[in-house]
Design an enzyme around this catalytic site. Sequence first.
Site, short mmCIF file in Angstrom:
data_model
loop_
_atom_site.label_atom_id
_atom_site.label_comp_id
_atom_site.label_asym_id
_atom_site.label_seq_id
_atom_site.Cartn_x
_atom_site.Cartn_y
_atom_site.Cartn_z
N GLY A 236 10.74 -14.88 -2.93
CA GLY A 236 9.54 -14.12 -3.26
C GLY A 236 9.71 -13.44 -4.61
O GLY A 236 10.78 -12.94 -4.94
N ALA B 1 8.83 -6.46 -5.39
CA ALA B 1 10.19 -6.28 -4.89
C ALA B 1 11.09 -7.41 -5.37
O ALA B 1 12.19 -7.18 -5.89
CB ALA B 1 10.18 -6.22 -3.37
N GLY B 2 10.63 -8.64 -5.22
CA GLY B 2 11.46 -9.79 -5.56
C GLY B 2 11.75 -9.89 -7.04
O GLY B 2 12.92 -10.06 -7.45
N ARG C 237 -6.26 6.21 5.20
CA ARG C 237 -6.94 4.94 5.45
C ARG C 237 -7.26 4.71 6.92
O ARG C 237 -8.36 4.26 7.25
CB ARG C 237 -6.05 3.79 4.96
CG ARG C 237 -5.91 3.82 3.48
CD ARG C 237 -4.93 2.82 2.97
NE ARG C 237 -5.01 2.81 1.50
CZ ARG C 237 -4.29 2.03 0.73
NH1 ARG C 237 -3.43 1.19 1.26
NH2 ARG C 237 -4.42 2.08 -0.56
N GLU D 131 7.25 -5.08 1.21
CA GLU D 131 6.42 -5.12 2.42
C GLU D 131 7.10 -5.91 3.54
O GLU D 131 6.79 -5.72 4.72
CB GLU D 131 5.03 -5.74 2.11
CG GLU D 131 4.01 -5.54 3.22
CD GLU D 131 2.64 -6.14 2.92
OE1 GLU D 131 2.40 -6.53 1.76
OE2 GLU D 131 1.82 -6.23 3.85
#
Lengths: 644, 249, 227
Positions: free
Chosen positions: A40, A44-45, A337, A432
Site C-alpha cells: 500500500g 501510511a505506506g 460524525r 487505517e
Amino acid sequence: MILDSKTPSGPLAEKWTNHKFNVKLVNPANKRKYEIIVVGTGLAGASAAASLAELGYNVKAFCFQDSPRRAHSIAAQGGINAAKNYQNDGDSVFRLFYDTVKGGDYRSREANVYRLAEVSVNIIDQCVAQGVPFAREYGGLLANRSFGGAQVSRTFYARGQTGQQLLLGAYSALSRQVANGKVKLFPRTEMLDVVIIDGKAQGIVTRNLITGTIESHSAHAVLLCTGGYGNVFFLSTNAMGSNVTAAWRAHKKGAYFANPCYTQIHPTCIPVSGDHQSKLTLMSESLRNDGRVWVPKTVEIAEKLRKKEIKPADIPDEDRDYYLENKYPSFGNLVPRDVASRNAKYVCDEGRGVNETGEAVFLDFRDAILRDGEDLVRSKYGNLFDMYHQITGENPYKTPMMIYPAVHYTMGGLWVDYNLMTTIPGLYALGEANFSDHGANRLGASALMQGLADGYFVIPYTVGNYLATQPYDKPSEDHPAFKQSEEEVKEKLERLLSIKGEKTVDYYHKKLGKIMWNYCGMARSADGLAKAKSMIKELKEEFWTNVRVLGTEEELNQSLEKANRVADFLELGELMIDDALNRNESCGGHFREEYQTPEGEALRDDENYAYVAAWEYKGENQDEQLHKEELVFENVKLTQRSYK
Amino acid sequence: MNLTLKVWRQKNASDKGGFREYKVKDISEHMSFLEMLDVLNEELLEKGEDPVHFDHDCREGICGMCSLHINGKPHGPLQTTTCQLHMRSFNDGETITIEPFRAKAFPVVKDLVVDRGAFDRIIQSGGYVTVNTGGVPDANEIPIPKVIADEAFDSATCIGCGACVAACKNASAMLFVSAKISQLALLPQGKVERKERAEKMVAQMDAEGFGACTNTGACSAECPKEIKLSNIARMNREYFTASVTTENV
Amino acid sequence: MSWVTKTLNSTLGRKLIMALTGIFLILFLVVHLAGNLQLLIPDEGESFNLYAHNMSINYFIRSVSIINFAFILLHVVYSIVLTRHNKKARPVAYAEAKGSTNSTWASRNMGILGTLIFIFLLVHLRGFWYRLKFGLPDKVMVGDAEVDNAFIIVVEAFKNPIYVGFYVLSMVFLAFHLSHGFASAFQTLGLNHKKYTPIIEKVGLGFAILIPTLFALIPIVMYLQSI
C-alpha cells in the site's frame, strides 16, 4: 495467547520519549542488510517506505493501482490536525490527546493516542519542508480552521484537497527513494498472502495484475498499509479498488482482527440517487462550519418537498428544524460524525427526509452567504460546491445542499501493539489498516494525522527494535512455505474461474452491501444482526457456487480481481456481525438500539466492554475466537460524551 | 436513454485492437459515465463476453486513475475527469466513441487501460524536495506569501491523469512536468534545487518519448484541474536559466 | 555531448530555436515592409530603387541578410525535426479528435501554414531576389548613381493577377501563422506574466493582421494601377 500491548511504563507524556530511547537500534551499516516490504502506498505506506529507505533499509513497495499516487488517501478533503497551538486558543498535545480519546468514545489505547498527538506537530513541519502548499494567512504563516467536533482551531488544510497534497508530498519522498534505488516499486501488483516461516512474517505472495503472474517476495519484515474495509458495504466513500484482502489474508494467517464493527458513517455525503450508484461522494465535513443542517418541522412539509410542490427556500424559519443546533446548543452543527449521522437517520426515519428517496437532509449556506457574502463562501468551499453541482446538477449557492450519511472510515483493523506490530512477529499494520488510535469513532482530520504519524515517525523507530534481533539472512523465495502459499493463492483464483455460474461479482457485492448497511450500519440490534449473519452465510455459499468470472488468470482480469476481493469481504462481513453482536453497548460508530439513553444517545458499558475485541481466525466456517485487551484509562476520566 | 457505444477493444499490448459497437439501454441521466460502463460490463458478463477493461479508482475526481478519450476529447465533453462526467451531458440515441489515451509514452495495456508509468519516472527524476524525515525546521519558520502559496497550490493540484498528453496534438507532457517544476520553483523549500530539478525532469520527459510543445493550449483547456499554461512558460524559464548557469558541463 | 548541444537538442531547446528565429523573422518582416511600402510612393520607383541599392551595398545589412537566410533555414529545419518527433510521440492516431474545441486552428496547423509560406518564399525569391542577384536587371539613374531597376521587376510581376492572387493568399497564410506564432514565441521563451501576456497576445494579433495586410495591399494597389 495473551494480548500484550507492550505499552511502555512511566508517565503518559514520557512514554514515547522513553520508548524511543529504549528501543534497540540497527547500526546504519547494517540497515542495508535488511529488506522491508510495504504493502500500500497511501499516506501510511508511502511515508513509511520513504522514511525507512532514507534510514538505509531496502524497501519493496506494492500497490494495486497504476501509480502509488492514486492511493485513496488522496481523496481526503478537510485537513490534518496538529497540536501546534499556532492560534493561541488553548490547544496542546494533551488537549488533542484528550479530544481524540473522548471523540473515540473511550475505546482507544491511551498511550497510542498520546503519541499520535505528540508527533502531530512534527508531521506539519515535515510536510511543509516537502513543499506541501498548506493554506496560509497574508502574513505568510500557516492558517488553521476548526474542524468536526473540536473547539480549537488546530486543523491545517490545503483547500479541500488536503489528502491529495499530503499524499503527493509522501509520494515525492517515495519517488526520491525509488530514484536512489532504495525503494523498488511494484505498481499494479496485489498482495494475496503473507508468508510465515518459523512463526515470523517473512514475505508475501503477490499477483501481477497485468500478466497474472503469481510471485513471491521474501523480506525481514512486512508492513501492511492497506487502508480500511468500508467497501464491505459496497456503497461507501472509499475508492472502487479499496479492499480488505491484504489485511484479511494476514488475519487468516494469524493476525488478530480488532474491533471490526467500528465503522464510521460520515454525515455529509451526497445522497444515493439510484440503483446504478457505484460509490458515494463525501462532501468535506468543513462544510458544517458554515452550513446549517435542517429538515422541515413537520412530515407534511417534507412530503410537499419530496413531491417538489414547494422549494426549500419557500420554507420560513419557523417551519425549519435546525435539529443539531436545537439538540446540541454548544456544539451545534459541529457535533462529532457519529452523532450527526445518527440524528440525520432519526429525522429521516420520522419521515422528514427531503429528497425523493426520503433519505436526505439539508445543509444550508443561505445564512453564511448573507453574513459573509458569496465570494468568501466561494473562496472557502468553491471546489466542494462545484463538485456538488457537477454530481447533482444543482447549484448550492442558490438552493441548499442535500446530504446523507455514508460509510466512510473503519476504525477497526488488524490488532497492533504499541510498536504497530500485529500478533504475527515481523508483520506490522499502519494507518487505517490497524485499529489503534481512533477507538470507536474517529474525529475529523485525524485519519491523515494517524497515517503520517505511523509512517513518518513511529515505524522508523519500532521496526528497528524488531529487526535488531533478526538475522541478516532471509529465506529464499523457493522456500516451501512460499511455494505452498503460491499454490493456495492460485488454487483460490482457479476456483473462482471454474465456478462459471450465473451471477456477476457486483451482484453479490451489492447484496452483501445491502445486508451490512441495513443490519450493521448506523443502528444495529441483536435480532437484526443474527438475521444478517445467516443471510451472509447463505450469500457466501451462493457466491461460491454461482458466481460468474470470465477470462483467464494470465491476463489483466478486473472481474477476477473483484471476485477475489469480494470473497474476502463476505468472510469479513460475518466477523463484523459477530463483533457487533458481542459488543452489548453503544459506543461511537457502533450503535446498538438496545443500548441508548432516554434521549437516544449512545450508552456505553464501561464496566464490561472497555476492551479491544481482537478476533482470532480458527479456520474456514468456524467461529472466531475472541481475545480481549482491557483498556486502562489513567489520564482521562470516562464520561458520557455530551455535546449539548 | 439508449446509446450506441463504439469502444476500443484490444486484448493486450501486442494485439492490434479495433473498435466494437455495443448498445446500452435505459441509461439514467444521473449515472456517471463510468457507471454507464459498469452497466455495459454487467450485460457483457451476463452474455458471457469479456467485459471492457478501463482504469478507475476513487470515482470522485481526485486520484487521476480514470482516463478515456470520449467523443474526441480526453475525459469527454466537460472539463472534468471521466468519473465526474454524468450522462446528462449526452443525448438519447447518441453514438459515443470511446478510445484509450494515445501516446507512445502511454502504451495500451488492454482495451482502454494504458500504462502511465512515464509520469512516475518523471517525478522520480526530480519532482521532490530533498529532505529526509525529521530534522526539519518548524513549519512557521518558512513564511510564504499567500499569493505565492496560492499559485504553487494551483500547480500542485495536478492529478497526473494524463489528459494533457492525450489532448495535445503532439502528445506532449509539458503541462504535467511544468506543474511540478512550477510548484517547487515557487516555494522557498523547492528553490534550493530548482535548477537541477528542471534539467533532470525535462531530460526524463524527453527520454520517455513525449512530444514537444506547440503552445496550442489544448492541454490546459482539457485539464480537469485547470492547470495553467503559464506553468509551461515558467518551466521554460527555469530550464533555460538552469542550462546556462549550472556547472553541469 | 556538451551542455550546449544537450540543451538545444532537448524538446525545449528545439522550441527555443524556433522561437528565437521566429522573433527574428518577425522583426525582419517589419524592415522588409518598410522597404516595400516605398513602392507606393508616386515617384516612378526612385525611392524604392535607392533603398534597394543601399541595402545591397551596406555590409551590415548584407551580413544581416545572410543571418536572415540562415534563420529561415533553421526555422524550417527545426520545424521538420520537431514535427517528426511529435508525430512519433503518437504512433496510433485517434479515430476521433475534437481539436477545435480546445485550441485555435492556426495553432494546430503551424506546419502546414509554414510550408505554404515557405513555398511562397521560394517563388518570391525566384521572382525578385534571384532576378536582381543573378539575372541582368535593367539599370536606372537615381540622382547621380546608377542602380538596378528593382522597381520595374516588381511592377512587371504585379501586372499578373494570378501572381497577385497568390501573393495575397500567401499573406493570409502568413497572418494565421503570425496569429499563433507571435505570442507563442514569447511563451516558449518563458516570457509569460499576468500583466504582460495579455498585451503580448493583443499586440501579436494586431501584428498578425496589420503587417500581412500592408504587404498584401502593395500588389493589389500596383495591380489596380496597372489596369
